[in-house]
Design a protein around this motif. Structure first.
Motif, PDB file in Angstrom:
ATOM      1  N   TYR A  86      50.462  40.060  50.553  1.00 17.72           N
ATOM      2  CA  TYR A  86      49.932  38.703  50.469  1.00 17.72           C
ATOM      3  C   TYR A  86      48.649  38.561  51.289  1.00 17.72           C
ATOM      4  N   LEU A  87      48.660  39.082  52.507  1.00 16.20           N
ATOM      5  CA  LEU A  87      47.484  38.995  53.371  1.00 16.20           C
ATOM      6  C   LEU A  87      46.312  39.765  52.781  1.00 16.20           C
ATOM      7  N   SER A 142      44.890  37.805  50.120  1.00 11.69           N
ATOM      8  CA  SER A 142      44.251  36.603  50.668  1.00 11.69           C
ATOM      9  C   SER A 142      42.839  36.830  51.185  1.00 11.69           C
ATOM     10  N   GLY A 177      48.247  35.709  46.784  1.00 11.26           N
ATOM     11  CA  GLY A 177      47.351  35.654  47.933  1.00 11.26           C
ATOM     12  C   GLY A 177      45.910  35.410  47.529  1.00 11.26           C
ATOM     13  N   LYS A 219      45.790  31.709  46.377  1.00 12.11           N
ATOM     14  CA  LYS A 219      46.289  30.786  47.397  1.00 12.11           C
ATOM     15  C   LYS A 219      46.086  31.420  48.772  1.00 12.11           C
ATOM     16  N   SER A 220      44.847  31.678  49.118  1.00 12.52           N
ATOM     17  CA  SER A 220      44.533  32.401  50.349  1.00 12.52           C
ATOM     18  C   SER A 220      44.842  31.576  51.591  1.00 12.52           C
ATOM     19  N   ILE A 221      45.578  32.182  52.506  1.00  6.25           N
ATOM     20  CA  ILE A 221      45.896  31.522  53.766  1.00  6.25           C
ATOM     21  C   ILE A 221      44.635  31.298  54.598  1.00  6.25           C
ATOM     22  N   ASN A 231      42.727  27.756  53.304  1.00  3.18           N
ATOM     23  CA  ASN A 231      43.564  26.574  53.116  1.00  3.18           C
ATOM     24  C   ASN A 231      44.263  26.604  51.753  1.00  3.18           C
ATOM     25  N   PHE A 232      44.702  27.810  51.373  1.00  4.26           N
ATOM     26  CA  PHE A 232      45.466  28.041  50.146  1.00  4.26           C
ATOM     27  C   PHE A 232      44.692  27.689  48.870  1.00  4.26           C
TER      28      PHE A 232
END
Length: 218
Positions: free
Chosen positions: A16-17, A20, A106, A109-111, A114-115
């Motif tokens: 996920y990271l 992202s 990711g 919806k990147s952390i 801001n997603f």
């Protein structure tokens, strides 16, 4: 059983990271000092970067976003090729699609943003290149044919999402792969809702045309 679970969760988090990493955003910031989300469709994906920053920037984003998906799946494959692997073999395909979905989600919806993000098409293609190169190549070919005929990236992406599902079933791929193609295909199409509306209205921009500035991710 605790160690395999922890390792699996770590792989999913890393995937996920990895997905992202906001490639388009970073390219815009470091090359032109702009926030790519404030231009064109507001997407961080390769298409909006191409329209806003040009071919070199667009190609760079495309390749790096593909690599994100490739590396996520390769992490799982590499783990199962080492001599000492603490994970059950029955988890193999399921962990692959978990890592694949992690990277795909990711990206859009990147952390770090801001997603927000892109449509995950390039990252999905990277996943497929490691998962099944034949499916990836035929899907890419279908995208390029549609692009050559209509010069509309979003239409090629949507058709590609449909082609993936057909190929997975026709080629008798493992159930987890079929489920990934179904979930990934639905996710990509849902992310293209705005594009679909413009396609039906006949207002979707073609390659070389500027898209009107919008808050919608494209």
């Amino acid at each position: 059983m605790l160690i395999p679970i922890l390792i699996s969760l770590t792989i999913l988090l890393l995937s996920y990271l990895l997905g992202s990493i906001p490639t388009g955003y970073l390219i815009g910031k470091y090359s032109k000092g702009i926030d790519i989300r404030d231009y064109g469709s507001g997407s961080t994906g390769a298409t909006n970067v191409l329209r806003t920053l040009g071919k070199t920037a667009g190609a760079t984003v495309l390749l790096i976003d593909m690599l994100k998906g490739m590396v996520a799946v390769a992490l799982v494959r590499g783990l199962y090729f080492i001599d000492v692997n603490p994970l059950p073999e029955s988890w193999y395909y399921w962990l692959i699609i978990g890592a694949a979905l992690g990277a795909v989600i990711g990206h859009s919806k990147s952390i770090f943003l801001n997603f927000s993000g892109g449509k995950s098409v390039a990252t999905s293609l990277g996943v497929l290149l490691v998962m099944n190169p034949l499916v990836a190549c035929v899907t890419l070919a279908s995208f390029l044919v549609i692009l050559a005929l209509f010069r509309i990236v979003s239409l090629g992406s949507i058709i590609g999402a449909l082609v993936v599902n057909i190929l997975m079933v026709v080629l008798g791929q493992p159930l987890p792969y079929i489920l990934f193609s179904l979930m990934g295909g639905i996710y990509v199409i849902v992310r293209h809702q705005g594009n679909i509306k413009r396609l039906l209205a006949g207002t979707e921009p073609k390659i070389g045309q500027k898209v009107q500035q919008s808050s919608e991710v494209s």
